[in-house]
Each structure stands twice: as C-alpha cells, then as structure tokens.
Design a protein around this motif. Sequence first.
Motif, mmCIF file in Angstrom:
data_model
loop_
_atom_site.group_PDB
_atom_site.id
_atom_site.type_symbol
_atom_site.label_atom_id
_atom_site.label_comp_id
_atom_site.label_asym_id
_atom_site.label_seq_id
_atom_site.Cartn_x
_atom_site.Cartn_y
_atom_site.Cartn_z
ATOM 1 N N UNK A 1 0.852 -1.157 0.000
ATOM 2 C CA UNK A 1 0.000 0.000 0.000
ATOM 3 C C UNK A 1 0.903 1.227 0.000
ATOM 4 N N UNK A 2 0.412 2.310 -0.598
ATOM 5 C CA UNK A 2 1.202 3.533 -0.682
ATOM 6 C C UNK A 2 0.351 4.703 -0.207
ATOM 7 N N UNK A 3 0.913 5.493 0.706
ATOM 8 C CA UNK A 3 0.269 6.702 1.195
ATOM 9 C C UNK A 3 1.016 7.881 0.587
ATOM 10 N N UNK A 4 0.275 8.861 0.071
ATOM 11 C CA UNK A 4 0.904 10.032 -0.529
ATOM 12 C C UNK A 4 0.302 11.289 0.094
ATOM 13 N N UNK A 5 1.170 12.118 0.645
ATOM 14 C CA UNK A 5 0.768 13.434 1.124
ATOM 15 C C UNK A 5 1.326 14.440 0.127
ATOM 16 N N UNK A 6 0.438 15.243 -0.445
ATOM 17 C CA UNK A 6 0.838 16.219 -1.457
ATOM 18 C C UNK A 6 0.768 17.626 -0.878
ATOM 19 N N UNK A 7 1.808 18.422 -1.167
ATOM 20 C CA UNK A 7 1.818 19.832 -0.786
ATOM 21 C C UNK A 7 2.024 20.665 -2.043
ATOM 22 N N UNK A 8 1.277 21.773 -2.139
ATOM 23 C CA UNK A 8 1.352 22.664 -3.299
ATOM 24 C C UNK A 8 1.729 24.057 -2.844
ATOM 25 N N UNK A 9 2.467 24.784 -3.678
ATOM 26 C CA UNK A 9 2.747 26.191 -3.426
ATOM 27 C C UNK A 9 2.301 26.984 -4.642
ATOM 28 N N UNK A 10 1.267 27.816 -4.457
ATOM 29 C CA UNK A 10 0.797 28.693 -5.526
ATOM 30 C C UNK A 10 1.222 30.136 -5.261
ATOM 31 N N UNK A 11 2.001 30.341 -4.210
ATOM 32 C CA UNK A 11 2.439 31.680 -3.840
ATOM 33 C C UNK A 11 3.640 32.142 -4.635
ATOM 34 N N UNK A 12 3.947 33.416 -4.509
ATOM 35 C CA UNK A 12 5.059 34.010 -5.256
ATOM 36 C C UNK A 12 6.383 33.961 -4.495
ATOM 37 N N UNK A 13 6.363 33.387 -3.292
ATOM 38 C CA UNK A 13 7.598 33.204 -2.527
ATOM 39 C C UNK A 13 7.727 31.739 -2.131
ATOM 40 N N UNK A 14 8.944 31.335 -1.816
ATOM 41 C CA UNK A 14 9.175 29.958 -1.374
ATOM 42 C C UNK A 14 8.409 29.678 -0.084
ATOM 43 N N UNK A 15 7.860 28.494 0.027
ATOM 44 C CA UNK A 15 7.271 28.035 1.287
ATOM 45 C C UNK A 15 8.398 27.353 2.063
ATOM 46 N N UNK A 16 8.672 27.846 3.258
ATOM 47 C CA UNK A 16 9.764 27.293 4.061
ATOM 48 C C UNK A 16 9.212 26.729 5.359
ATOM 49 N N UNK A 17 10.065 26.023 6.067
ATOM 50 C CA UNK A 17 9.690 25.419 7.357
ATOM 51 C C UNK A 17 8.472 24.511 7.230
ATOM 52 N N UNK A 18 8.415 23.746 6.150
ATOM 53 C CA UNK A 18 7.311 22.801 5.958
ATOM 54 C C UNK A 18 7.544 21.599 6.857
ATOM 55 N N UNK A 19 6.563 21.315 7.698
ATOM 56 C CA UNK A 19 6.636 20.184 8.618
ATOM 57 C C UNK A 19 5.420 19.297 8.400
ATOM 58 N N UNK A 20 5.658 18.025 8.174
ATOM 59 C CA UNK A 20 4.595 17.039 7.966
ATOM 60 C C UNK A 20 4.828 15.874 8.907
ATOM 61 N N UNK A 21 3.750 15.282 9.388
ATOM 62 C CA UNK A 21 3.882 14.110 10.233
ATOM 63 C C UNK A 21 2.693 13.197 9.993
ATOM 64 N N UNK A 22 2.950 11.904 9.922
ATOM 65 C CA UNK A 22 1.889 10.927 9.707
ATOM 66 C C UNK A 22 2.117 9.728 10.622
ATOM 67 N N UNK A 23 1.094 9.384 11.379
ATOM 68 C CA UNK A 23 1.114 8.164 12.188
ATOM 69 C C UNK A 23 0.362 7.100 11.397
ATOM 70 N N UNK A 24 1.039 6.020 11.104
ATOM 71 C CA UNK A 24 0.444 4.988 10.258
ATOM 72 C C UNK A 24 -0.525 4.111 11.046
ATOM 73 N N UNK A 25 -1.527 3.560 10.351
ATOM 74 C CA UNK A 25 -2.547 2.759 11.035
ATOM 75 C C UNK A 25 -2.030 1.379 11.448
ATOM 76 N N UNK A 26 -2.814 0.719 12.282
ATOM 77 C CA UNK A 26 -2.503 -0.653 12.700
ATOM 78 C C UNK A 26 -2.567 -1.603 11.500
#
Length: 93
Positions: A1-26
């Motif tokens: 199985x594959x989990x995908x978290x997608x992040x997009x930036x539509x802004x005119x400056x870089x997105x910084x300090x991006x933090x993501x966290x995922x707890x996987x299921x049983x």
Amino acid sequence: VEYIIQVNNTGTTDATDINLSDILPDNITIQEAAVLGDLVLPTTAPVGNLAQTAAGTQCDGGACTVTVTNGILASGSAATPTIGYLVIRATID
C-alpha cells in the motif's frame, strides 16, 4: 500500500519550514518513505530531515511515524503550482 501526502505552493515566494507528520494505522508494516517532486530538504541551516520508524516495523498502536521537518517548496503560481510529495510505502499484515 502507498500513502501520498501532497503539498502545493501557488504563492510568489518559497514556502519554508514545511513540517509534515503521519502516524500509520494498525495492521501494516512500514517499508520506506521518501520526499519527491519539488519538495526539498535543505542541507544547510535550518537543515531539513526525513525521519521514519525503521523499515520492517509492524505499525500497531501508533508505533510507526514518518516526519518531515524544515522542508522547502519553491514559489509557484495559481496556474503552475510547485508540487511536492511525502510518499510512504507499507505492506498490509
């Protein structure tokens, strides 16, 4: 199985300090995790990081976590966003 978290930036400056966290299921076993696309982990301060529970770990009771810290996603636009992914691969027990 594959989990995908997608992040997009539509802004005119870089997105910084991006933090993501995922707890996987049983009832799965984590295999690997990767940062793909336009999402980058800088090698200079603040250093980016991808941390994951060891491959082969059975993910019961919240035992498996995947975390990205200090990611960067370059500027984009509404018409052409920059897109990054956190991809997690696991097997079903």
